[in-house]
Design a protein around this motif. Structure first.
Motif, short mmCIF file in Angstrom:
data_model
loop_
_atom_site.label_atom_id
_atom_site.label_comp_id
_atom_site.label_asym_id
_atom_site.label_seq_id
_atom_site.Cartn_x
_atom_site.Cartn_y
_atom_site.Cartn_z
N ARG A 11 -30.30 3.50 34.49
CA ARG A 11 -30.44 4.95 34.66
C ARG A 11 -31.89 5.34 34.41
O ARG A 11 -32.50 4.96 33.40
N VAL A 12 -32.44 6.14 35.33
CA VAL A 12 -33.84 6.58 35.26
C VAL A 12 -33.88 8.10 35.13
O VAL A 12 -33.30 8.82 35.96
N LEU A 13 -34.56 8.57 34.11
CA LEU A 13 -34.78 10.01 33.92
C LEU A 13 -36.17 10.32 34.47
O LEU A 13 -37.19 9.90 33.92
N THR A 25 -39.79 6.42 41.77
CA THR A 25 -38.38 6.55 41.46
C THR A 25 -37.51 6.40 42.71
O THR A 25 -36.36 5.96 42.61
N GLU A 34 -29.67 4.60 39.07
CA GLU A 34 -29.27 6.00 39.09
C GLU A 34 -30.47 6.83 38.65
O GLU A 34 -30.96 6.68 37.53
N LEU A 91 -30.13 13.14 27.68
CA LEU A 91 -30.20 12.20 28.80
C LEU A 91 -31.05 10.98 28.46
O LEU A 91 -30.72 9.85 28.86
N ALA A 92 -32.12 11.18 27.72
CA ALA A 92 -32.97 10.05 27.33
C ALA A 92 -32.21 9.05 26.47
O ALA A 92 -32.42 7.84 26.55
N SER A 95 -30.35 6.79 28.82
CA SER A 95 -31.13 6.28 29.96
C SER A 95 -31.86 5.00 29.59
O SER A 95 -32.02 4.67 28.40
N ASP A 96 -32.31 4.29 30.60
CA ASP A 96 -33.10 3.07 30.40
C ASP A 96 -34.58 3.31 30.61
O ASP A 96 -35.41 2.61 30.01
N VAL A 98 -37.77 6.36 31.46
CA VAL A 98 -38.29 7.72 31.64
C VAL A 98 -39.63 7.60 32.37
O VAL A 98 -40.45 6.74 32.03
N ILE A 124 -35.91 2.57 25.23
CA ILE A 124 -36.39 3.24 26.44
C ILE A 124 -37.68 2.59 26.95
O ILE A 124 -38.56 2.21 26.17
#
Length: 402
Positions: A11-13, A25, A34, A91-92, A95-96, A98, A124
């Motif tokens: 998962r990418v923020l 991204t 994601e 979300l962070a 997530s994996d 940022v 992160i």
């Protein structure tokens, strides 16, 4: 055979905007990650309004925006509010990766810098992309592609001799830095498997562009002489440039070694030049290019471009027409390689997209989502990932947080 893309489960923020971050991204999204794109409420990524051309002017969907924003979910969050930051922190935590491309220091002012985020999630991988990097005397300078093309060496070697500097026709420096960011993120994710910890990545457009100077930089480092602008020519090979054919269209010849030179001369009816001491070796052709190029220019101008391309390709001489976009997206090789795709947009109908340049045998890239409308997935993300209720979401909207 697995049909899942290779980054499924990552998962990418995405706190980035404009080009370099969104390009990065998008590539991660194409690879299966994601991607949750965070945008300003009511405004969004400014490239949404960088039209014409428009995909839909009423909905503020520009062709520029859709070029780098497929395979993402869009949420709107006001980072200047405490409740907005809480959404980002939430979300962070799950997530994996940022990614941000604010000017250095802005992420810290907003409270979403690596120091703050890594306290929430030590695993992160946090990537900052900026024009000049997070350190150094130019760290606070504003930068767009043309600035970096100027300072990164591109405009010093591009164009015709004696003519003004020329910008490469696409924002190449952003996309180079975006690709380096992808590489760095993948490497950091791999390192995390060993250490259990994430890390901070600092990507600079200037650094990235300089690294792409490659042999041009090393020509200078070897000699102390600045490379000169040569139009479509090459400093170390001749003939290796564009020539205008008899129908007014341009072709490219790439006679990159002496074996090709012999084939070229035989195909072109220039057998008398094969062993001419001025041109018999590449070094001699480079040394005497001012004598050689006019001979070839006169020859190529005598026949239409398609005849030359067919003749030279048949003789094993690297040759190509100079394409416009209309040529590219009707070319049988391009279409065979699926470099033109279509995706269905819920409000805009079918939308054309550039295809995937990476072809996997087991884990293919997928075009799962069209470029999103502004805030299209805000409620979905808040409900499904963070557990917000309808009442909480309504309150956040009323307060301008989302």
């Amino acid at each position: 055979m697995s049909r899942k893309p290779p980054l499924e489960g990552i998962r990418v923020l995405d706190l980035s905007r404009v080009l370099v971050g969104p390009f990065c991204t998008m590539v991660l999204g194409d690879l299966g990650a994601e991607v949750i794109k965070v945008e300003r409420p009511g405004v969004g990524d400014e490239t949404r309004t960088w039209g014409p051309p428009w995909i839909n002017e009423e909905l503020k969907v520009s062709a520029y925006f859709i070029s780098t924003n497929r395979n993402k979910k869009s949420i709107t969050v006001n980072l200047a509010t405490e409740e907005g930051r809480e959404i980002i922190y939430g979300l962070a935590k799950i997530s994996d990766v940022v990614i941000e491309n604010f000017r250095p220091g802005v992420a810290k002012k907003l409270g979403v810098d690596y120091e703050a985020i890594s306290k929430i999630n030590p695993r992160i991988v946090y990537c900052s992309i900026s024009g000049f990097g997070q350190t150094g005397p130019y760290r606070d300078w504003p930068a767009y592609d043309i600035i970096i093309q100027a300072m990164g060496g591109w405009m010093g070697i591009t164009g015709e001799p004696g003519r003004p500097p020329v910008r490469i026709g696409v924002a190449l420096t952003d996309m180079i830095a975006g690709l380096y960011a992808v590489i760095a993120i993948l490497a950091a994710l791999r390192a995390r498997e060993e250490t259990g910890r994430g890390q901070y990545i600092d990507i600079s457009l200037l650094d990235s562009s300089i690294s792409f100077m490659s042999y041009m930089a090393h020509n200078y480092l070897a000699t102390g002489k600045n490379p000169v602008k040569m139009g479509s020519g090459h400093p170390n090979i001749a003939p290796y440039q564009a020539f205008k054919a008899g129908d007014g269209r341009w072709i490219i010849l790439a006679v990159a070694n002496d074996r090709i030179w012999r084939r070229f001369c035989e195909a072109a009816g220039l057998q008398h030049l094969v062993d001419d001491p001025r041109f018999a070796t590449n070094s001699k052709r480079v040394e005497n290019r001012d004598q050689l190029i006019p001979i070839i220019e006169e020859l190529i101008a005598s026949r239409p471009s398609h005849e030359w391309v067919k003749l030279f390709i048949g003789a094993g001489v690297p040759c190509a027409p100079v394409y416009q976009m209309s040529d590219i997206f009707s070319d049988p090789q391009v279409l065979h390689r699926e470099m033109l795709l279509e995706v269905e947009h819920p409000k805009l109908g079918k939308m054309k997209q550039i295809g995937f340049p990476i072809k996997f045998s087991e884990t293919p890239c997928q075009l799962k989502y069209p470029p999103p409308l502004l805030g299209e997935h805000t409620e979905e993300v808040l409900r499904e990932l963070l557990g917000y209720t309808d009442e909480q979401i309504k309150s956040l909207r009323e307060k301008g947080v989302i």
